[in-house]
Enzyme design. Structure first.
Site, short mmCIF file in Angstrom:
data_model
loop_
_atom_site.label_atom_id
_atom_site.label_comp_id
_atom_site.label_asym_id
_atom_site.label_seq_id
_atom_site.Cartn_x
_atom_site.Cartn_y
_atom_site.Cartn_z
N GLY A 1 0.80 -1.23 0.00
CA GLY A 1 0.00 0.00 0.00
C GLY A 1 0.83 1.28 0.00
N GLY A 2 2.08 1.16 -0.47
CA GLY A 2 2.89 2.36 -0.63
C GLY A 2 3.57 2.86 0.63
CE LYS B 1 16.24 2.19 -14.71
NZ LYS B 1 16.88 3.45 -14.34
CB ILE C 1 8.68 0.39 -13.45
CG1 ILE C 1 9.59 -0.78 -13.01
CG2 ILE C 1 8.02 0.10 -14.80
CD1 ILE C 1 10.70 -1.13 -13.95
CE LYS D 1 -5.28 -3.58 -6.46
NZ LYS D 1 -5.22 -5.02 -6.11
CD GLU E 1 -0.35 -6.79 -5.96
OE1 GLU E 1 -1.37 -6.68 -5.28
OE2 GLU E 1 0.65 -6.06 -5.82
NE ARG F 1 -5.92 -9.34 -0.19
CZ ARG F 1 -4.81 -8.69 -0.45
NH1 ARG F 1 -3.70 -8.99 0.16
NH2 ARG F 1 -4.80 -7.70 -1.33
CB VAL G 1 -11.53 -6.20 -3.03
CG1 VAL G 1 -12.77 -5.39 -3.39
CG2 VAL G 1 -11.14 -5.97 -1.58
#
Ligand code: MV4
Length: 447
Positions: free
Chosen positions: A164-165, A201, A203, A237, A275, A292, A295
């Site tokens: 989540g950043g 790096k 992206i 999201k 991901e 998991r 959503v």
């Protein structure tokens, strides 16, 4: 097969799991906080156990109370849904100790994939493409700077416990490195109790594409194609779709094979998501693996006709997978309807739904636990419904989504519906040419 499943979650996902259990002839136990006493999962479950006050730490995150509820109701399995305890290795291992099947990844797998640097190293060993960067955790600022100048700036510092950043810093030059290092370390240490960092790096303007996989206890895995989750705001999201407008059949097969290779390498069991970041050249890189149900799983269900909750339950019960790799022939899209005010920075808008009407008709699915007269408690996630449309083309799915959004009436609170209506009319979105930065420049005024 299991006789009774305890659902260690709330809201739409608790209801979603309950529905599949019913169809499979499995009895259900709902657990709930006092804030959810009037919820549909509590009403529809065969049994319901109150596990504490509204605060998540005292209820949906409270392991002893959930285990006690499973013991007194004699549940033989626990489905954790998403969020809460779904990726908690300690919970998974306690379930095992109590001889209750945790419907999800093993504690070892959760640990291995939960630590991002170790997940990346594992996937690299499996032969899955990863972003160039440090091999594992950085030992020092000097080591970080040396690797950064070798791979070239800009680079990203990432928290190994992150997601989540959080604890993530973009670094453009060596002069900025030290400051970014200290702030990322402080932030991740405070948020996760783990300040380990690794380097990659950067992206630029990627797409977020994830592959749904299913694995069984024999060690075999298959993939159910991709979901494009590039429409996000602050790592939340808002819209997901499948197939991705940028994925060719050739790229799908390559990404699918990579995801399967990774899953089989670790002996992954059940439903999982790999991901990837996809850059503008169509090169893809492993980012994270989620152990998991997610959503956005319904869009995959709508195009593949798999019930992913059923597949999770079957995998946990030891049934081998029947799935073949899937090539999409239909389109599906999901809009997350949150109790938030999109005109005011998406600030939460809990409260009573004074009147509600759900959309319907051809190609429309709504996954929700709310109803007219329901009061959204302020203690939890603000997502209150998922609107999913299915069709023969991306254009049809978008037109149908706009139509369904316009039929969707929720009064008494603010929701993200007006934002979604504007997005469905947006030329950039309709063209399919957008990146994860798309909403940074979006006009949220007068919503
Ligand atoms: C990146 C990236 C660019 N380069 N890694 C964001 C959340 C975390 N899970 C990983 N994230 C990113 N990692 C490299 N090497 C850009 C992001 C990113 C992002 C990724 C997916 C979806 C939305 C995003 C928004 C901002 C940054």
């Amino acid at each position: 097969m299991f006789k009774k499943i305890l659902i260690a979650n709330r809201g739409e996902i608790a209801l979603r799991i309950l529905r599949t259990c019913r169809e499979m002839g499995i009895r259900t136990v709902a657990v709930y906080s006092t804030a959810d006493a009037n919820s549909l999962p509590v009403r529809f479950a065969d049994e319901a156990v109150c596990i504490g006050p509204p605060a998540s730490t005292e209820s949906y995150l409270n392991i002893p109370r959930i285990i006690a509820a499973a013991e007194i109701t004699n549940a033989d399995a626990i489905h954790p849904g998403y969020g809460f305890l779904s990726e908690n290795a300690k919970f998974a291992s306690i379930c095992e100790e109590y001889d209750i099947k945790f419907i999800g990844a093993s504690a070892r797998m959760i640990d291995q994939m939960g630590d991002k640097a170790s997940a990346k190293a594992t996937m690299k060993s499996a032969g899955v493409p990863v972003v160039p960067g440090s091999d594992g955790l950085l030992e020092s600022i000097e080591e970080g700077k040396a690797i950064a100048s070798e791979i070239g700036y800009p680079v990203m510092l990432k928290a190994t416990a992150g997601g989540g950043g959080k604890g993530m810093r973009l670094v453009y030059t060596e002069a900025d490195f030290e400051k970014a290092w200290h702030s990322a370390r402080t932030e991740s240490g405070a948020a996760f109790g783990n300040d380990g960092l690794y380097l990659e790096k950067f992206i630029e303007e990627p797409r977020h594409i994830e592959i749904q996989i299913l694995g069984d206890q024999t060690g075999k895995a298959c993939h159910l194609s991709e979901r494009d989750c590039s429409i996000q705001r602050r790592h939340q999201k808002l819209v997901e779709e499948t197939p991705s407008p940028i994925i060719t059949e050739e790229l799908r097969q390559k990404m699918g094979e990579a995801a399967i290779k990774g899953a089989e390498y670790i002996g992954y069991e059940g439903a999982g998501t790999v991901e990837f970041l996809v850059d503008k050249h169509g090169d893809f890189y492993f980012m994270e693996m989620n152990t998991r149900i997610q959503v956005e799983h319904p869009i995959t269900e709508e195009v593949t006709h798999f019930d992913l909750i059923k597949e999770q339950i079957k995998a946990a019960a030891g049934v081998p997978i029947s799935g073949k790799n899937y090539t999409p022939r239909h389109y599906a899209m999901e809009c997350r309807i949150n109790a938030e005010d999109p005109g005011k920075g998406f600030r939460p808008s809990p409260g009573k739904i004074t009147n509600m009407h759900l959309p319907g008709g051809r190609g429309v699915r709504v996954d929700t636990h709310v109803y007219s007269g329901y009061t959204i408690p302020p203690n939890y996630d603000s997502m209150i419904a998922k609107l999913i449309t299915v069709g023969e083309s991306r254009e049809e799915v978008i037109v149908r989504m706009k139509r369904a959004l316009q039929e969707f009436v929720i009064e008494g609170i603010k929701t993200t519906i007006p934002f979604h209506i504007r997005l469905m009319d947006d030329e950039g979105f309709k063209s399919g040419k957008f990146t994860t930065k798309y909403l940074e420049d979006f006009d949220f005024s007068e919503l």
